[in-house]
Enzyme design. Structure first.
Site, PDB file in Angstrom:
ATOM      1  N   ASP A  40       0.819  -1.214   0.000  1.00 57.07           N
ATOM      2  CA  ASP A  40       0.000   0.000   0.000  1.00 57.07           C
ATOM      3  C   ASP A  40       0.852   1.262   0.000  1.00 57.07           C
ATOM      4  O   ASP A  40       2.082   1.210   0.123  1.00 57.07           O
ATOM      5  CB  ASP A  40      -0.913   0.006   1.225  1.00 57.07           C
ATOM      6  CG  ASP A  40      -2.007  -1.045   1.139  1.00 57.07           C
ATOM      7  OD1 ASP A  40      -2.366  -1.427   0.011  1.00 57.07           O
ATOM      8  OD2 ASP A  40      -2.497  -1.481   2.197  1.00 57.07           O
ATOM      9  N   TYR A  57       7.747 -10.138   5.684  1.00 61.17           N
ATOM     10  CA  TYR A  57       7.661  -8.710   5.994  1.00 61.17           C
ATOM     11  C   TYR A  57       8.285  -8.463   7.358  1.00 61.17           C
ATOM     12  O   TYR A  57       8.273  -9.335   8.231  1.00 61.17           O
ATOM     13  CB  TYR A  57       6.206  -8.256   6.070  1.00 61.17           C
ATOM     14  CG  TYR A  57       5.472  -8.162   4.764  1.00 61.17           C
ATOM     15  CD1 TYR A  57       5.334  -6.941   4.103  1.00 61.17           C
ATOM     16  CD2 TYR A  57       4.871  -9.285   4.195  1.00 61.17           C
ATOM     17  CE1 TYR A  57       4.632  -6.844   2.912  1.00 61.17           C
ATOM     18  CE2 TYR A  57       4.174  -9.205   3.002  1.00 61.17           C
ATOM     19  CZ  TYR A  57       4.062  -7.979   2.366  1.00 61.17           C
ATOM     20  OH  TYR A  57       3.377  -7.885   1.179  1.00 61.17           O
TER      21      TYR A  57
END
Length: 296
Positions: free
Chosen positions: A60, A124
């Protein structure tokens, strides 16, 4: 696929603060996606037809990538040889300047290779700092971490809570939904959930600051799952939730509630790696080179 068209798997990185996210958006938008710039750079190589990238892992606005990946088909005119991997990396990076986007590596793959569906895991990490307010952060850190609290975290409690995330669970309580995000299965298998000490980007940073990395690994994640798991674990570390609360909310598939319930901001999130099966990659690379001898 045309004999002059070659599929490449590209690994690339970017500083996500100035982009709408990694995926392409209409060129009329004021803030574009990383993919917009990748495709602009590829078109400057004068390929035959329009070049489109297939991104493996969506990030994002404001989220960074140390290593994301995508596959792309590039066709050259009949009188031009296909690009070698090294030349493609150099050419794309030249045309990407001055954007904070860089191609790390290119690998020729078979025409049916898919960067998203062939990925076997994604990792991540989320950078959290405690001991200060956001305004007290060194300026070079302000878009690269979350100043979560002026209080320090109870790390053993976080480590205990993080282990409840590991394994196969319904993460309905730890994802976001909106009209622009298709509802996919919330059932995910988390291979790793851990926290470890980190450091500031500045060698002589304020000694009151404590940096931490929250690391998560899975084949795939639900929308905003990493940011929501991070905020819940920080709440555990601050005493707003208990490790057993995390277990309960996983089992009941409902969102944790704690003071100032939030989703961790995008600025601290980094896509660290996208992994592929090594043997699979070797066979693809060998096949592609056998199919187009002498092009490199």
């Amino acid at each position: 696929m045309s004999p002059n068209k070659v599929r490449y798997l590209l690994f690339f990185q970017y500083f996500g603060t100035k982009y709408s996210g990694v995926v392409r958006v209409p060129e009329t938008q004021a803030v574009l996606g990383v993919e917009n710039y990748l495709e602009r750079a590829a078109q400057k190589l004068r390929p035959v037809g329009k070049v489109t990238f297939s991104i493996s892992s969506r990030t994002d606005a404001g989220v960074h990538a140390i290593c994301n990946s995508a596959h792309v088909d590039i066709e050259r005119p009949p009188d031009k040889p296909s690009f070698s991997e090294d030349l493609l990396v150099k050419a794309l990076n030249f045309h990407l300047m001055p954007e904070p986007i860089s191609i790390i590596k290119a690998i020729r793959v078979s025409e049916d290779f898919h960067a998203r569906f062939k990925a076997i895991s994604r990792k991540y990490f989320y950078r959290v700092v405690t001991g200060c307010h956001y305004t007290d952060l060194p300026v070079f850190e302000r878009n690269l971490c979350w100043a979560a609290s002026e209080s320090h975290l109870d790390i053993p409690r976080i480590q205990e809570a993080a282990q409840f995330f590991v394994g196969t669970h319904d993460f309905s309580g730890f994802r976001s939904t909106n009209k622009d995000t298709p509802l996919k299965s919330p059932v995910k298998t988390l291979l790793q959930a851990s926290i470890s000490p980190s450091t500031s980007l500045l060698p002589n940073h304020n000694s009151n600051l404590q940096f931490w990395e929250f690391t998560f690994k899975s084949k795939s994640f639900a929308y905003n799952q990493v940011r929501r798991m991070t905020s819940a674990l920080v709440a555990v570390g601050l005493g707003h939730l208990t490790p057993q609360d995390i277990k309960l909310h996983l089992e009941e598939r409902r969102r944790p509630v704690f003071p100032r319930t939030i989703i961790a901001p995008p600025s601290g999130l980094f896509l660290k790696e996208v992994k592929y099966d090594e043997e699979d990659m070797k066979s693809y690379t060998t096949e592609s080179r056998r199919r187009s001898p002498g092009d490199t």
